[in-house]
Design a protein around this motif. Structure first.
Motif, PDB file in Angstrom:
ATOM      1  N   ASN A  24       0.809  -1.218   0.000  1.00 24.47           N
ATOM      2  CA  ASN A  24       0.000   0.000   0.000  1.00 24.47           C
ATOM      3  C   ASN A  24       0.846   1.274   0.000  1.00 24.47           C
ATOM      4  O   ASN A  24       0.295   2.371   0.099  1.00 24.47           O
ATOM      5  N   TYR A  27      -0.362   3.586  -2.544  1.00 18.95           N
ATOM      6  CA  TYR A  27      -1.742   4.081  -2.407  1.00 18.95           C
ATOM      7  C   TYR A  27      -1.707   5.455  -1.754  1.00 18.95           C
ATOM      8  O   TYR A  27      -1.021   5.660  -0.749  1.00 18.95           O
ATOM      9  N   ARG A  42     -10.901   9.641  -1.874  1.00 19.69           N
ATOM     10  CA  ARG A  42     -10.803   8.204  -2.131  1.00 19.69           C
ATOM     11  C   ARG A  42      -9.339   7.812  -2.339  1.00 19.69           C
ATOM     12  O   ARG A  42      -8.499   8.638  -2.698  1.00 19.69           O
ATOM     13  N   THR A  43      -9.085   6.508  -2.160  1.00 20.53           N
ATOM     14  CA  THR A  43      -7.746   5.972  -2.374  1.00 20.53           C
ATOM     15  C   THR A  43      -7.505   5.801  -3.873  1.00 20.53           C
ATOM     16  O   THR A  43      -8.380   5.316  -4.588  1.00 20.53           O
ATOM     17  N   GLN A 125     -11.431  -4.920 -15.337  1.00 18.31           N
ATOM     18  CA  GLN A 125     -12.373  -4.127 -14.536  1.00 18.31           C
ATOM     19  C   GLN A 125     -13.039  -3.009 -15.333  1.00 18.31           C
ATOM     20  O   GLN A 125     -14.123  -2.561 -14.983  1.00 18.31           O
ATOM     21  N   TRP A 128     -16.286  -4.176 -16.711  1.00 13.62           N
ATOM     22  CA  TRP A 128     -17.301  -4.585 -15.728  1.00 13.62           C
ATOM     23  C   TRP A 128     -18.501  -3.633 -15.784  1.00 13.62           C
ATOM     24  O   TRP A 128     -18.409  -2.538 -16.345  1.00 13.62           O
ATOM     25  N   PRO A 129     -19.618  -4.043 -15.130  1.00 16.21           N
ATOM     26  CA  PRO A 129     -20.769  -3.135 -15.053  1.00 16.21           C
ATOM     27  C   PRO A 129     -20.388  -1.810 -14.377  1.00 16.21           C
ATOM     28  O   PRO A 129     -19.379  -1.733 -13.668  1.00 16.21           O
ATOM     29  N   CYS A 130     -21.215  -0.801 -14.595  1.00 19.68           N
ATOM     30  CA  CYS A 130     -20.925   0.562 -14.151  1.00 19.68           C
ATOM     31  C   CYS A 130     -20.703   0.659 -12.640  1.00 19.68           C
ATOM     32  O   CYS A 130     -21.528   0.214 -11.842  1.00 19.68           O
ATOM     33  N   PRO A 131     -19.566   1.264 -12.215  1.00 21.28           N
ATOM     34  CA  PRO A 131     -19.283   1.416 -10.782  1.00 21.28           C
ATOM     35  C   PRO A 131     -20.426   2.110 -10.033  1.00 21.28           C
ATOM     36  O   PRO A 131     -21.042   3.032 -10.567  1.00 21.28           O
ATOM     37  N   LYS A 132     -20.697   1.659  -8.834  1.00 16.88           N
ATOM     38  CA  LYS A 132     -21.645   2.267  -7.883  1.00 16.88           C
ATOM     39  C   LYS A 132     -23.106   2.098  -8.286  1.00 16.88           C
ATOM     40  O   LYS A 132     -23.982   2.629  -7.613  1.00 16.88           O
ATOM     41  N   GLN A 133     -23.376   1.387  -9.377  1.00 12.44           N
ATOM     42  CA  GLN A 133     -24.765   1.062  -9.711  1.00 12.44           C
ATOM     43  C   GLN A 133     -25.170  -0.173  -8.914  1.00 12.44           C
ATOM     44  O   GLN A 133     -24.309  -0.940  -8.482  1.00 12.44           O
ATOM     45  N   PRO A 134     -26.492  -0.373  -8.693  1.00 13.11           N
ATOM     46  CA  PRO A 134     -26.944  -1.557  -7.950  1.00 13.11           C
ATOM     47  C   PRO A 134     -26.338  -2.826  -8.542  1.00 13.11           C
ATOM     48  O   PRO A 134     -26.297  -2.988  -9.761  1.00 13.11           O
ATOM     49  N   ARG A 135     -25.868  -3.677  -7.678  1.00 13.51           N
ATOM     50  CA  ARG A 135     -25.146  -4.858  -8.140  1.00 13.51           C
ATOM     51  C   ARG A 135     -26.091  -5.865  -8.798  1.00 13.51           C
ATOM     52  O   ARG A 135     -27.090  -6.258  -8.201  1.00 13.51           O
ATOM     53  N   PRO A 136     -25.781  -6.307 -10.015  1.00 14.50           N
ATOM     54  CA  PRO A 136     -26.664  -7.270 -10.687  1.00 14.50           C
ATOM     55  C   PRO A 136     -26.592  -8.638 -10.008  1.00 14.50           C
ATOM     56  O   PRO A 136     -25.572  -8.991  -9.410  1.00 14.50           O
ATOM     57  N   PHE A 142     -19.599  -9.921 -14.464  1.00 14.99           N
ATOM     58  CA  PHE A 142     -18.232  -9.598 -14.055  1.00 14.99           C
ATOM     59  C   PHE A 142     -17.199 -10.518 -14.708  1.00 14.99           C
ATOM     60  O   PHE A 142     -16.046 -10.548 -14.300  1.00 14.99           O
TER      61      PHE A 142
ATOM     62  N   CYS B  79     -11.455   9.282   4.243  1.00 15.72           N
ATOM     63  CA  CYS B  79     -11.095   8.079   3.499  1.00 15.72           C
ATOM     64  C   CYS B  79     -10.167   7.263   4.386  1.00 15.72           C
ATOM     65  O   CYS B  79      -9.148   7.766   4.856  1.00 15.72           O
ATOM     66  N   GLN B  88     -11.571  -0.282   2.246  1.00 14.86           N
ATOM     67  CA  GLN B  88     -11.654   1.179   2.299  1.00 14.86           C
ATOM     68  C   GLN B  88     -13.039   1.584   2.803  1.00 14.86           C
ATOM     69  O   GLN B  88     -14.053   1.069   2.329  1.00 14.86           O
ATOM     70  N   ASN B 195     -21.977  -2.085  -7.476  1.00 13.61           N
ATOM     71  CA  ASN B 195     -20.799  -2.543  -8.223  1.00 13.61           C
ATOM     72  C   ASN B 195     -19.534  -1.853  -7.708  1.00 13.61           C
ATOM     73  O   ASN B 195     -19.578  -0.685  -7.364  1.00 13.61           O
ATOM     74  N   PRO B 196     -18.429  -2.584  -7.672  1.00 17.50           N
ATOM     75  CA  PRO B 196     -17.177  -1.971  -7.212  1.00 17.50           C
ATOM     76  C   PRO B 196     -16.657  -0.923  -8.203  1.00 17.50           C
ATOM     77  O   PRO B 196     -17.125  -0.850  -9.321  1.00 17.50           O
TER      78      PRO B 196
END
Lengths: 196, 196
Positions: A24, A27, A42-43, A125, A128-136, A142, B79, B88, B195-196
């Motif tokens: 890290n 980071y 955010r990191t 990544q 992958w599906p759109c970040p922060k949208q409800p997880r399918p 994924f 954060c 995180q 989603n992450p």
């Protein structure tokens, strides 16, 4: 782009080297402004300096919330703590975004290069599906097809961070050492020892 | 002040416990706004939760730049990265400042208590010369008389951080797990897997 390295560069390089055993150590935390003007934090992962400059490179997804934030206000502050050497760097400056629409040839080449250096897992990544949208509910979302290792995914962006001030605090020692680096209009760096 | 603990509290407590061997597990990064409305970001030390609430406690010096920043805009985002468990937490919310001028009895008592729990070395720093001012040539300025262990120094302040949203990302696992916690107007917490 300056011809000589900023005076805080060698200190940051030294900290990265001395802390290299810690995964890290690369980071750091990037603060920006939300669209409502509130602090966001955010990191992010440091991906080296942009060739021939003192700009820090990071990567992000075009669908990330920080993209519209940076487009609205390109100001940011990075806070970077190194646990082993017990040092903090605070870098305040401007963020330059390099997207798939970038026209500047050097920026395009830099984007290609950073993409090509990523692992397959990291590249995946961006598909992958759109970040922060409800997880399918279907995990297959994924496991997309592996993106090209050569051509960056359209969601792949680079953030270039250009520092205007750097505040370096070394917790070892009593009292602690704190030095401010400020870039002048002429592009030179002034340094000053200040109280911790 | 809520009667039941927020749902993210036990997760944060768990992370603190699992990372307890790392001295920097209690360090997190607090973003605020400068007086010019730019992002500011620095490492702060978590000093436990305020008794009977979900507010995070931190300490600071009244002469620190974050004091006028918080007085102008009490919004902040913390954060917090936990290296061992690779997690995180992003906590967005409001900062309440408790200074020497505090009149609320519970806040005054909390300020006394946190001061009394500090080490002598930590207490001494509040009697040092003003942070971020040019460093004096006479080191004697950093060896003031030891402050009272009972009565807080007038520069000693507490920051209470009241989260309104918490974004918890767990890097272990593929895809990573990300959960959003949002406090409703009625004071309850809603959670959602995203989603992450």
């Amino acid at each position: 782009m300056s011809e000589t390295l900023a005076p805080w560069r060698s200190l940051l390089a030294r900290s990265l080297h001395l802390n290299r055993a810690l995964p890290n150590a690369r980071y750091c935390q990037l603060a920006t402004l939300t669209l409502e003007g509130k602090p966001a934090n955010r990191t992010v992962v440091f991906r080296g300096f942009r060739e021939g400059s003192d700009c820090l490179q990071m990567i992000t997804d075009r669908r990330s919330e920080k993209i519209p934030q940076i487009l609205q206000c390109p100001q940011g502050e990075i806070c970077w703590y190194f646990p082993k050497t017990r040092e903090q760097f605070r870098l305040s400056g401007t963020i330059i975004l390099i997207t798939a629409e970038e026209t500047h040839i050097h920026h395009r080449q830099a984007r290609d290069r950073v993409w090509q250096e990523l692992s397959d897992a990291a590249r995946l990544q961006f598909a992958w599906p759109c970040p922060k949208q409800p997880r399918p509910d279907f995990p297959v979302a994924f496991t997309p097809e592996l993106p090209s290792a050569k051509e960056p995914d359209e969601n792949f962006c680079i953030l270039l961070f250009e520092a205007m001030t750097v505040d370096h605090l070394q917790l070892k020692g009593n009292p602690q050492d704190r030095t401010l680096y400020t870039r002048t209009h002429s592009g030179h760096w002034q340094m000053e020892a200040v109280n911790p």
